[in-house]
Design a protein around this motif. Structure first.
Motif, PDB file in Angstrom:
ATOM      1  N   MET A   1       0.825  -1.209   0.000  1.00 15.32           N
ATOM      2  CA  MET A   1       0.000   0.000   0.000  1.00 15.32           C
ATOM      3  C   MET A   1       0.861   1.262   0.000  1.00 15.32           C
ATOM      4  N   ARG A   2       2.028   1.232   0.670  1.00 13.03           N
ATOM      5  CA  ARG A   2       2.921   2.389   0.584  1.00 13.03           C
ATOM      6  C   ARG A   2       3.319   2.669  -0.867  1.00 13.03           C
TER       7      ARG A   2
ATOM      8  N   ASP B   1       0.080   3.829  -2.861  1.00  9.88           N
ATOM      9  CA  ASP B   1      -0.368   5.180  -2.511  1.00  9.88           C
ATOM     10  C   ASP B   1       0.687   6.228  -2.871  1.00  9.88           C
ATOM     11  N   ASP B   2       1.927   5.784  -3.051  1.00  9.52           N
ATOM     12  CA  ASP B   2       3.002   6.669  -3.523  1.00  9.52           C
ATOM     13  C   ASP B   2       3.026   6.727  -5.053  1.00  9.52           C
TER      14      ASP B   2
ATOM     15  N   THR C   1      -4.094  14.316  -5.596  1.00  8.73           N
ATOM     16  CA  THR C   1      -4.566  13.907  -4.269  1.00  8.73           C
ATOM     17  C   THR C   1      -3.528  12.999  -3.614  1.00  8.73           C
ATOM     18  N   VAL C   2      -3.662  12.837  -2.303  1.00  7.19           N
ATOM     19  CA  VAL C   2      -2.968  11.734  -1.625  1.00  7.19           C
ATOM     20  C   VAL C   2      -4.030  10.671  -1.342  1.00  7.19           C
TER      21      VAL C   2
ATOM     22  N   ARG D   1      -5.154   7.023   0.161  1.00  3.39           N
ATOM     23  CA  ARG D   1      -4.758   6.081   1.219  1.00  3.39           C
ATOM     24  C   ARG D   1      -5.739   4.916   1.251  1.00  3.39           C
ATOM     25  N   HIS D   2      -5.193   3.728   1.279  1.00  4.86           N
ATOM     26  CA  HIS D   2      -5.987   2.511   1.422  1.00  4.86           C
ATOM     27  C   HIS D   2      -5.933   2.065   2.876  1.00  4.86           C
ATOM     28  N   TRP D   3      -7.090   1.780   3.455  1.00  6.61           N
ATOM     29  CA  TRP D   3      -7.205   1.320   4.843  1.00  6.61           C
ATOM     30  C   TRP D   3      -7.832  -0.064   4.824  1.00  6.61           C
ATOM     31  N   PHE D   4      -7.131  -1.059   5.376  1.00  5.32           N
ATOM     32  CA  PHE D   4      -7.603  -2.451   5.310  1.00  5.32           C
ATOM     33  C   PHE D   4      -8.026  -2.934   6.695  1.00  5.32           C
TER      34      PHE D   4
ATOM     35  N   LEU E   1     -11.024   0.300   2.533  1.00  7.75           N
ATOM     36  CA  LEU E   1     -11.643   1.631   2.473  1.00  7.75           C
ATOM     37  C   LEU E   1     -10.593   2.576   1.892  1.00  7.75           C
TER      38      LEU E   1
ATOM     39  N   THR F   1      -9.477   6.537   0.991  1.00  4.91           N
ATOM     40  CA  THR F   1      -9.719   7.973   1.201  1.00  4.91           C
ATOM     41  C   THR F   1      -8.751   8.777   0.336  1.00  4.91           C
TER      42      THR F   1
ATOM     43  N   SER G   1      -6.929  12.869   0.094  1.00  2.00           N
ATOM     44  CA  SER G   1      -6.713  14.203   0.661  1.00  2.00           C
ATOM     45  C   SER G   1      -6.319  15.151  -0.465  1.00  2.00           C
TER      46      SER G   1
ATOM     47  N   PHE H   1     -14.024  10.334   1.218  1.00  2.00           N
ATOM     48  CA  PHE H   1     -14.067   8.916   0.844  1.00  2.00           C
ATOM     49  C   PHE H   1     -13.907   8.772  -0.662  1.00  2.00           C
ATOM     50  N   PHE H   2     -13.183   7.758  -1.076  1.00  2.00           N
ATOM     51  CA  PHE H   2     -13.107   7.416  -2.498  1.00  2.00           C
ATOM     52  C   PHE H   2     -13.927   6.155  -2.776  1.00  2.00           C
TER      53      PHE H   2
END
Lengths: 144, 144, 144
Positions: free
Chosen positions: B21-22, B25-26, B71-72, B74-77, B97, B99, B101, B109-110
């Motif tokens: 995910m890093r 998301d990068d 945007t930034v 972020r994936h939340w698992f 989930l 999101t 920024s 939310f995305f």
């Protein structure tokens, strides 16, 4: 719960919630009820409500079901703490964030809470004996 | 995946996703692709889409890149479940989930989804062979 | 931190954050400060700010307290990575999403960040020596 709180128990507890939330978010009331002991309870102190036993849980959840059918509800948990409780039980506390998705795939917040579960083993399996859900509300103080 | 699903494997899998995910998301497409096997796939059944192999993943992700650059993301698992799969593979399912920024540091939310990954080992390292992302939508039923 | 990063340490670190976030979200400044070493620091590079030592942290947090009293704030963490750091310390990086609930029990996003903590042991207990919070902002680049 005589075993000490080690990595294996921690992950067993995480797996319990992963399975319990799948059946809850899938609105599978019967499977969800089976994750509680026969006399298990769910309390919502912020609305002075406590439901005790499988039959009352079934009635209550079936009454609430229509409100959940037009959305996909997801529970997101964090910050678990496990503590031995009264010798043979386990007290698990955690944060709970609930989101919902509609048929346009838009996501919204439903609620933010902290939860306290008292778990016991029945036939080797973890079951919840008592759950208390504290809805986050600054007017009511923070509990966990 | 002959080793039983124990605490060490659980945490190895969590570390895999923390790293994957890093890089996702990068927006590091090359490093992200390397977390899949050469013939690895990513499917989005809700839009009837399946991308197979590093080269197709690269093309697809580069085409989508501009939409993510302001945007930034972020994936939340959450709620991981690990199961042995066909003897030597691992099936991992979880909630996801997403999101975003913006440059005013506002968060939105995305998406909300459930994900199923089939993982294998290559040279000792975990790689994803098949990923299926089920976008949450009450009109399409819940899958995981 | 001479012990290798195994399942027990992973869960000890998770428990540390579960406790630290409970006291932070409960606005218990004194208990929160004690989770840092005496010369511990918290930096917010996006606003060019760094607070060093218990006394400065206390002053800073007391000044910010009124802004948090009408809400329940919750920190949600994910994607932890633990690495040995300079032989006897531990570097922990993770995602951090912050939500707030008001007295109507409505939930909103407060912020999305990535965090880097350098942890040490004092008297057997984990303490944070240096925390850096990188607020997500596409104009400032992604850090972790």
């Amino acid at each position: 719960m005589s075993s000490k709180i080690d990595a294996e128990l921690y992950i067993e507890v995480k797996n319990f919630y992963a399975r319990q939330m799948r059946v809850l978010d899938d609105l599978d009331i019967e499977q969800f009820i089976l994750t509680f002991t026969e006399n298990g309870s769910v309390a919502h102190p912020h609305r002075n409500e406590k439901t005790v036993g499988h039959e009352n849980m079934r009635t209550k959840m079936n009454a609430m079901l229509p409100g959940y059918q037009g959305t996909v509800t997801r529970h997101w948990f964090d910050h678990f703490l496990l503590e031995e409780h009264e010798g043979d039980a386990l007290r698990v506390t955690y944060y709970s964030l609930v989101t919902q998705s509609n048929d346009k795939e838009e996501v919204t917040f439903f609620s933010s809470s902290s939860v306290e579960d008292i778990m016991v083993r029945e036939g080797g399996e973890l079951r919840i004996r008592d759950r208390i859900i504290y809805r986050d509300n600054p007017a009511k103080g923070r509990v966990i």
